[in-house]
Design an enzyme around this catalytic site. Structure first.
Site, PDB file in Angstrom:
ATOM      1  N   TYR A 114       4.012  -5.193   9.530  1.00  0.00           N
ATOM      2  CA  TYR A 114       3.950  -3.735   9.587  1.00  0.00           C
ATOM      3  C   TYR A 114       5.180  -3.179  10.296  1.00  0.00           C
ATOM      4  O   TYR A 114       5.756  -2.167   9.885  1.00  0.00           O
ATOM      5  CB  TYR A 114       2.699  -3.279  10.333  1.00  0.00           C
ATOM      6  CG  TYR A 114       1.405  -3.376   9.557  1.00  0.00           C
ATOM      7  CD1 TYR A 114       1.217  -4.320   8.563  1.00  0.00           C
ATOM      8  CD2 TYR A 114       0.345  -2.532   9.844  1.00  0.00           C
ATOM      9  CE1 TYR A 114       0.030  -4.420   7.875  1.00  0.00           C
ATOM     10  CE2 TYR A 114      -0.860  -2.618   9.162  1.00  0.00           C
ATOM     11  CZ  TYR A 114      -1.011  -3.567   8.173  1.00  0.00           C
ATOM     12  OH  TYR A 114      -2.193  -3.660   7.489  1.00  0.00           O
ATOM     13  N   HIS A 142       0.835  -1.206   0.000  1.00  0.00           N
ATOM     14  CA  HIS A 142       0.000   0.000   0.000  1.00  0.00           C
ATOM     15  C   HIS A 142       0.869   1.255   0.000  1.00  0.00           C
ATOM     16  O   HIS A 142       0.682   2.176   0.789  1.00  0.00           O
ATOM     17  CB  HIS A 142      -0.951  -0.012   1.196  1.00  0.00           C
ATOM     18  CG  HIS A 142      -1.898  -1.173   1.181  1.00  0.00           C
ATOM     19  ND1 HIS A 142      -3.090  -1.170   0.488  1.00  0.00           N
ATOM     20  CD2 HIS A 142      -1.812  -2.405   1.754  1.00  0.00           C
ATOM     21  CE1 HIS A 142      -3.709  -2.338   0.637  1.00  0.00           C
ATOM     22  NE2 HIS A 142      -2.944  -3.112   1.389  1.00  0.00           N
TER      23      HIS A 142
END
Length: 329
Positions: A307, A49
């Site tokens: 992440y 993303h």
């Protein structure tokens, strides 16, 4: 201080994602992020993303969830947020409308010790239920159509995801998509009782304000829309019923489960991700406030570890000015 921070950043994460899922095969956060970023590294950008836009606004709670969670955000009133719309992929210059998945991430800060970060996608479920299978899914996607077809044939747990994929029609606006938590969490009330839930953000808008087809179509549409009006989503919580497994993100819950609209998310402004407040935030879904707890869902743990590894790499690149994206995120 800077030398100490650099030393911390270059220490690799040692989280074994599949150990969390009690798998024999070991897949690390580094391997996940290596696969996501591919051969070309866009320094300073997220490994997944990568292309996005910052947004700000407030969530206005109607108080209907306050009896189920002691989190202060659900008391009647408004809470400001910093957020980010994005598209799937590692390329920060990719064409918006070709992305198969759109995402919405939010960060609420109630106090120095109370933060909540949400990372949501357009699919309501994952294709698989454990990190090792998810890693194999990413490998198959890289390998091409025959490989991903064979992968899904070997993973019957993908049925709910494939059913969603077959009927999903992406829109030409971030503001007209529906975003899902994917993973389940627990609401914890004042007495300590826990209830498993998933949530979604359901759009009030029903059509794009423009029909542009160029590379930055979603970003430009959002900017034009916000120049005219606030973007509003209903925040809807769905409660697990008898027989629903909150630890399996690949299984869709039945439509007849209890749903509660808990308030409105109102987006009022945008900023470029290169200079907006969202660029420094790691939208780790395990950053939770008092009153919200994680389930034992192994995919949820895997997301958090990946992440963290992506953020570590970006932070190192920014700290050392390692490329044109060093000030971006």
């Amino acid at each position: 201080m800077k030398k100490r921070l650099i030393a911390m950043l270059i220490v690799p994460l040692t989280v074994s994602l599949t150990a969390l899922a009690q798998k024999v095969d070991k897949v690390t956060a580094q391997q996940f992020v290596d696969l996501q970023q591919g051969e070309r590294v866009y320094a300073g950008f997220r490994r997944a993303h990568a292309k996005g836009i910052c947004v700000t606004g407030e969530f206005v709670s109607n108080g209907r969830l306050a009896a189920f969670s002691r989190a202060t955000i659900f008391k009647p009133g408004a809470t400001p947020f910093t957020g980010r719309f994005s598209i799937a992929g590692n390329n920060p210059t990719a064409p918006d409308l070709k992305a198969p998945v759109r995402s919405l991430a939010l960060s609420f800060v109630s106090s120095a010790s109370q933060q909540w970060r949400l990372a949501m996608n357009t699919p309501p479920v994952t294709a698989v239920s454990d990190p090792h299978s998810f890693y194999q899914q990413l490998q198959a996607l890289k390998a091409g159509p025959e490989a991903i077809t064979a992968f899904f044939r070997a993973h019957p747990e993908s049925a709910d995801f494939l059913a969603w994929k077959a009927r999903y029609q992406p829109t030409a606006s971030f503001a007209t998509e529906q975003y899902h938590s994917i993973n389940a969490f627990y609401l914890v009330d004042e007495s300590g009782q826990r209830r498993a839930v998933r949530w979604s953000f359901e759009p009030r808008a029903n059509k794009p304000v423009t029909q542009a087809q160029h590379k930055d179509a979603l970003h430009d549409e959002l900017q034009q829309r916000l120049a005219q009006q606030t973007v509003v989503f209903d925040w809807v919580f769905t409660f697990a019923g008898a027989g629903d497994d909150e630890n399996n993100p690949a299984k869709q819950w039945p439509d007849n489960r209890q749903r509660v609209v808990v308030g409105e998310l109102e987006i009022s402004a945008w900023q470029p991700q290169s200079s907006g407040h969202c660029h420094v935030i790691n939208f780790d879904p395990l950053v939770l406030p008092d009153g919200i707890e994680p389930t034992r869902d192994p995919i949820l743990r895997a997301r958090s570890a990946a992440y963290a590894e992506s953020y570590r790499r970006r932070a190192w690149e920014r700290l050392t000015a390692g490329g044109e994206g060093a000030k971006n995120d």
